[in-house]
Motif scaffolding. Structure first.
Motif, PDB file in Angstrom:
ATOM      1  N   CYS A 109       6.152 110.910  97.084  1.00  0.00           N
ATOM      2  CA  CYS A 109       6.510 110.939  98.503  1.00  0.00           C
ATOM      3  C   CYS A 109       7.479 109.810  98.852  1.00  0.00           C
ATOM      4  O   CYS A 109       8.494 110.023  99.497  1.00  0.00           O
ATOM      5  CB  CYS A 109       5.247 110.839  99.351  1.00  0.00           C
ATOM      6  SG  CYS A 109       5.557 110.751 101.119  1.00  0.00           S
ATOM      7  N   ALA A 116      10.821 111.665 109.466  1.00  0.00           N
ATOM      8  CA  ALA A 116      10.220 110.331 109.560  1.00  0.00           C
ATOM      9  C   ALA A 116      10.923 109.528 110.656  1.00  0.00           C
ATOM     10  O   ALA A 116      12.142 109.442 110.697  1.00  0.00           O
ATOM     11  CB  ALA A 116      10.331 109.610 108.222  1.00  0.00           C
ATOM     12  N   SER A 140      10.991 110.185  97.360  1.00  0.00           N
ATOM     13  CA  SER A 140      11.843 111.160  98.040  1.00  0.00           C
ATOM     14  C   SER A 140      12.345 110.637  99.380  1.00  0.00           C
ATOM     15  O   SER A 140      13.127 111.303 100.045  1.00  0.00           O
ATOM     16  CB  SER A 140      11.073 112.468  98.248  1.00  0.00           C
ATOM     17  OG  SER A 140      10.037 112.277  99.198  1.00  0.00           O
ATOM     18  N   ASP A 179       1.339 109.224 105.216  1.00  0.00           N
ATOM     19  CA  ASP A 179       0.295 108.981 106.199  1.00  0.00           C
ATOM     20  C   ASP A 179      -1.033 108.958 105.454  1.00  0.00           C
ATOM     21  O   ASP A 179      -1.531 109.995 105.012  1.00  0.00           O
ATOM     22  CB  ASP A 179       0.307 110.090 107.252  1.00  0.00           C
ATOM     23  CG  ASP A 179      -0.678 109.832 108.371  1.00  0.00           C
ATOM     24  OD1 ASP A 179      -1.339 108.775 108.350  1.00  0.00           O
ATOM     25  OD2 ASP A 179      -0.783 110.689 109.260  1.00  0.00           O
ATOM     26  N   ARG A 182      -0.847 113.038 104.139  1.00  0.00           N
ATOM     27  CA  ARG A 182       0.312 113.914 104.206  1.00  0.00           C
ATOM     28  C   ARG A 182       1.576 113.112 103.996  1.00  0.00           C
ATOM     29  O   ARG A 182       1.658 111.948 104.376  1.00  0.00           O
ATOM     30  CB  ARG A 182       0.388 114.600 105.572  1.00  0.00           C
ATOM     31  CG  ARG A 182      -0.506 115.792 105.679  1.00  0.00           C
ATOM     32  CD  ARG A 182      -0.159 116.597 106.876  1.00  0.00           C
ATOM     33  NE  ARG A 182      -0.952 116.064 107.992  1.00  0.00           N
ATOM     34  CZ  ARG A 182      -0.811 116.415 109.249  1.00  0.00           C
ATOM     35  NH1 ARG A 182       0.105 117.278 109.572  1.00  0.00           N
ATOM     36  NH2 ARG A 182      -1.571 115.899 110.176  1.00  0.00           N
ATOM     37  N   CYS A 183       2.559 113.773 103.441  1.00  0.00           N
ATOM     38  CA  CYS A 183       3.871 113.162 103.245  1.00  0.00           C
ATOM     39  C   CYS A 183       4.812 113.723 104.303  1.00  0.00           C
ATOM     40  O   CYS A 183       5.000 114.932 104.404  1.00  0.00           O
ATOM     41  CB  CYS A 183       4.390 113.479 101.840  1.00  0.00           C
ATOM     42  SG  CYS A 183       5.996 112.765 101.509  1.00  0.00           S
ATOM     43  N   THR A 184       5.368 112.842 105.101  1.00  0.00           N
ATOM     44  CA  THR A 184       6.334 113.254 106.105  1.00  0.00           C
ATOM     45  C   THR A 184       7.711 113.205 105.471  1.00  0.00           C
ATOM     46  O   THR A 184       8.097 112.171 104.931  1.00  0.00           O
ATOM     47  CB  THR A 184       6.281 112.314 107.320  1.00  0.00           C
ATOM     48  OG1 THR A 184       4.941 112.226 107.772  1.00  0.00           O
ATOM     49  CG2 THR A 184       7.167 112.795 108.428  1.00  0.00           C
ATOM     50  N   PRO A 185       8.461 114.296 105.506  1.00  0.00           N
ATOM     51  CA  PRO A 185       9.785 114.293 104.873  1.00  0.00           C
ATOM     52  C   PRO A 185      10.721 113.298 105.551  1.00  0.00           C
ATOM     53  O   PRO A 185      10.514 112.919 106.706  1.00  0.00           O
ATOM     54  CB  PRO A 185      10.286 115.723 105.046  1.00  0.00           C
ATOM     55  CG  PRO A 185       9.334 116.412 105.928  1.00  0.00           C
ATOM     56  CD  PRO A 185       8.125 115.559 106.105  1.00  0.00           C
ATOM     57  N   PRO A 186      11.760 112.872 104.828  1.00  0.00           N
ATOM     58  CA  PRO A 186      12.643 111.845 105.390  1.00  0.00           C
ATOM     59  C   PRO A 186      13.347 112.289 106.669  1.00  0.00           C
ATOM     60  O   PRO A 186      13.626 111.473 107.530  1.00  0.00           O
ATOM     61  CB  PRO A 186      13.652 111.567 104.285  1.00  0.00           C
ATOM     62  CG  PRO A 186      13.461 112.597 103.251  1.00  0.00           C
ATOM     63  CD  PRO A 186      12.146 113.264 103.493  1.00  0.00           C
ATOM     64  N   SER A 187      13.609 113.564 106.844  1.00  0.00           N
ATOM     65  CA  SER A 187      14.302 113.996 108.057  1.00  0.00           C
ATOM     66  C   SER A 187      13.391 113.888 109.280  1.00  0.00           C
ATOM     67  O   SER A 187      13.863 113.671 110.384  1.00  0.00           O
ATOM     68  CB  SER A 187      14.795 115.436 107.897  1.00  0.00           C
ATOM     69  OG  SER A 187      13.685 116.288 107.685  1.00  0.00           O
ATOM     70  N   GLY A 234      10.340 109.868 102.007  1.00  0.00           N
ATOM     71  CA  GLY A 234       9.420 110.197 103.084  1.00  0.00           C
ATOM     72  C   GLY A 234       8.480 109.049 103.389  1.00  0.00           C
ATOM     73  O   GLY A 234       8.539 107.989 102.776  1.00  0.00           O
ATOM     74  N   SER A 235       7.613 109.272 104.353  1.00  0.00           N
ATOM     75  CA  SER A 235       6.609 108.259 104.668  1.00  0.00           C
ATOM     76  C   SER A 235       5.236 108.889 104.480  1.00  0.00           C
ATOM     77  O   SER A 235       5.015 110.048 104.835  1.00  0.00           O
ATOM     78  CB  SER A 235       6.779 107.728 106.086  1.00  0.00           C
ATOM     79  OG  SER A 235       6.180 108.569 107.016  1.00  0.00           O
TER      80      SER A 235
END
Length: 93
Positions: free
Chosen positions: A35, A55, A38, A43, A48-53, A40-41
């Protein structure tokens, strides 16, 4: 019967139990690394992995931290800038 077989069996059981514990932990580390690699951030509360777009900026996500830090800094400045009242001595000088 060989006397070392119970010790071998105990070692195999211990390795099996430790592998059962280590597998989810290692999977969590791999998930977190993938995560963050890539962009992302992660949580940790919701896992969960928040995608970079999607975040948000870290400064905006941690607004509670920055408000607390500013309040502590303001109290420290006020506390160090004010002078304590002078005490009057009853002894003649």
């Amino acid at each position: 019967m060989n006397k070392g077989i119970p010790y071998l069996m105990a070692a195999l059981v211990a390795l099996t139990l430790s592998a059962g514990w280590a597998a989810p932990v290692l999977a969590l580390f791999e998930h977190a690394a993938a995560c963050l690699d890539s962009g992302g951030s992660l949580d940790l509360l919701r896992m969960r992995c928040t995608p970079p777009s999607a975040a948000r900026d870290l400064l905006l996500q941690g607004w509670g931290f920055w408000v607390t830090a500013a309040a502590v800094a303001a109290v420290a400045l006020v506390g160090t800038r004010t002078r304590p009242p002078r005490r009057r001595s009853s002894l003649p000088q």
